[in-house]
Design a protein around this motif. Structure first.
Motif, mmCIF file in Angstrom:
data_model
loop_
_atom_site.group_PDB
_atom_site.id
_atom_site.type_symbol
_atom_site.label_atom_id
_atom_site.label_comp_id
_atom_site.label_asym_id
_atom_site.label_seq_id
_atom_site.Cartn_x
_atom_site.Cartn_y
_atom_site.Cartn_z
ATOM 1 N N GLY A 117 38.424 34.457 30.451
ATOM 2 C CA GLY A 117 37.422 34.530 31.418
ATOM 3 C C GLY A 117 36.790 36.108 31.776
ATOM 4 O O GLY A 117 36.389 36.286 32.537
ATOM 5 N N HIS A 118 37.248 37.081 30.902
ATOM 6 C CA HIS A 118 36.963 38.286 31.024
ATOM 7 C C HIS A 118 35.755 38.588 30.029
ATOM 8 O O HIS A 118 35.718 38.678 28.865
ATOM 9 C CB HIS A 118 38.105 39.298 30.552
ATOM 10 N N LEU A 119 34.559 38.876 30.545
ATOM 11 C CA LEU A 119 33.500 39.322 29.875
ATOM 12 C C LEU A 119 33.070 40.757 29.978
ATOM 13 O O LEU A 119 33.084 41.364 30.724
ATOM 14 C CB LEU A 119 32.173 38.550 30.397
ATOM 15 N N ILE A 138 32.659 45.102 32.845
ATOM 16 C CA ILE A 138 33.705 43.707 32.652
ATOM 17 C C ILE A 138 33.288 42.885 33.883
ATOM 18 O O ILE A 138 33.296 43.405 35.161
ATOM 19 C CB ILE A 138 35.050 44.193 32.731
ATOM 20 N N THR A 139 33.200 41.707 33.548
ATOM 21 C CA THR A 139 33.134 40.753 34.533
ATOM 22 C C THR A 139 34.093 39.638 34.548
ATOM 23 O O THR A 139 34.560 39.222 33.406
ATOM 24 C CB THR A 139 31.821 39.839 34.318
ATOM 25 N N LEU A 140 34.805 39.325 35.683
ATOM 26 C CA LEU A 140 35.886 38.371 35.728
ATOM 27 C C LEU A 140 35.484 37.241 36.562
ATOM 28 O O LEU A 140 34.932 37.478 37.684
ATOM 29 C CB LEU A 140 37.108 38.978 36.502
ATOM 30 N N LYS A 141 35.168 36.103 35.721
ATOM 31 C CA LYS A 141 34.529 34.923 36.384
ATOM 32 C C LYS A 141 35.299 34.159 37.169
ATOM 33 O O LYS A 141 36.577 34.472 37.386
ATOM 34 C CB LYS A 141 34.128 34.221 35.189
ATOM 35 N N GLU A 197 39.459 38.147 44.905
ATOM 36 C CA GLU A 197 37.959 37.567 45.284
ATOM 37 C C GLU A 197 37.352 37.740 44.215
ATOM 38 O O GLU A 197 37.117 38.827 43.204
ATOM 39 C CB GLU A 197 37.382 38.711 46.384
ATOM 40 N N ARG A 198 36.898 36.446 43.466
ATOM 41 C CA ARG A 198 36.136 36.436 42.327
ATOM 42 C C ARG A 198 34.793 35.910 42.787
ATOM 43 O O ARG A 198 34.356 35.226 43.464
ATOM 44 C CB ARG A 198 36.770 35.628 41.341
ATOM 45 N N PRO A 199 33.667 36.186 41.676
ATOM 46 C CA PRO A 199 33.679 37.092 40.562
ATOM 47 C C PRO A 199 34.002 38.591 40.940
ATOM 48 O O PRO A 199 33.542 39.191 41.813
ATOM 49 C CB PRO A 199 32.445 37.054 39.822
ATOM 50 N N CYS A 200 34.748 39.221 40.001
ATOM 51 C CA CYS A 200 34.821 40.766 40.231
ATOM 52 C C CYS A 200 34.052 41.697 38.750
ATOM 53 O O CYS A 200 33.924 41.088 37.814
ATOM 54 C CB CYS A 200 36.326 41.146 39.702
ATOM 55 N N ASN A 201 33.464 42.488 39.066
ATOM 56 C CA ASN A 201 32.733 43.466 38.251
ATOM 57 C C ASN A 201 33.459 44.844 38.394
ATOM 58 O O ASN A 201 33.208 45.245 39.698
ATOM 59 C CB ASN A 201 31.390 43.289 38.599
ATOM 60 N N TYR A 202 33.586 45.411 37.046
ATOM 61 C CA TYR A 202 33.817 46.886 37.286
ATOM 62 C C TYR A 202 33.450 47.572 35.847
ATOM 63 O O TYR A 202 33.311 46.862 35.092
ATOM 64 C CB TYR A 202 35.388 46.992 37.462
ATOM 65 N N LEU A 203 33.246 48.787 36.184
ATOM 66 C CA LEU A 203 32.937 49.621 35.036
ATOM 67 C C LEU A 203 34.444 50.043 34.204
ATOM 68 O O LEU A 203 35.428 50.516 35.065
ATOM 69 C CB LEU A 203 32.481 50.804 35.263
#
Length: 210
Positions: A117-119, A138-141, A197-203
């Motif tokens: 689930g890591h995009l 990176i997006t963690l769904k 807390e999802r989804p997570c977005n980070y550079l």
């Protein structure tokens, strides 16, 4: 009473603590490239000078940027080094790459972690530097799983855009929320340990030597 000189103004050209770019005049750039090619061929100054039909003294002056060689001399040196004459100018005509990616147009990349689930979206690429920089969004769904076994060469910087997680690096864990930054040696095991807390977005910006 003797007054001390006022402090000099800061150098604002670099934009960081990095050293300024040293621009070489044409003669110095040619000399630098010829010396590098000669050493790559494991040739001495005398050996290259003999192969090119010039004196070793002239070659030394060329390598040190002290004279401006003729095109005929450069052609003879290129033949002796088994390279096209344009190769001798590569240090002078260095590319300064730039990469621009519109919002939502990053390139999806398959990497370790993708299956849980890591995009990954690659946000840019340049090819002219000795240092590789890989910027990812990176997006963690919702269905993403924790994974702390990433390990690779170089340095990595993580900047949280949204969500909340605990990120592990080596033997330490870091509670990260929007706006938090983590910079670390990527040779240690690392990765998101707890997804709060999802989804997570980070550079994620990975930097390593070519």
């Amino acid at each position: 009473m003797e007054r001390s000189a006022p402090p000099s103004a800061p150098d604002l050209t670099t934009g960081s603590g990095a050293p300024a770019i040293v621009e070489r005049p044409l003669e110095q750039a040619l000399g630098h490239e010829i010396r590098q090619l000669r050493r790559r061929h494991d040739m001495t100054v005398n050996e290259l000078a003999t192969a090119a039909g010039i004196s070793s003294g002239m070659l030394s002056k060329i390598e040190n940027g002290q004279i401006s060689p003729s095109l005929a001399t450069l052609q003879m040196l290129a033949v002796a080094l088994s390279v096209p004459i344009t190769a001798l100018f590569s240090s002078f005509e260095e590319r300064r790459d730039c990469s621009f990616v519109k919002a939502g147009q990053g390139v999806p990349i398959e990497r370790r972690g993708t299956k849980i689930g890591h995009l990954y979206e690659l946000l840019g690429h340049v090819s002219s530097s000795d240092v590789i920089v890989e910027p990812y969004l990176i997006t963690l769904k919702e269905e993403a799983e924790a994974y702390v076994s990433f390990q690779h060469a170089g340095m990595e910087l993580i900047y949280m855009l949204s969500g909340e997680l605990i990120y592990r690096h080596g033997g330490k864990s870091y509670h990260m929320r929007q706006g938090d930054t983590l910079l670390f040696d990527a040779g240690a095991l690392h990765g998101p340990e707890t997804l709060i807390e999802r989804p997570c977005n980070y550079l994620s910006i990975i930097m390593y030597q070519r």
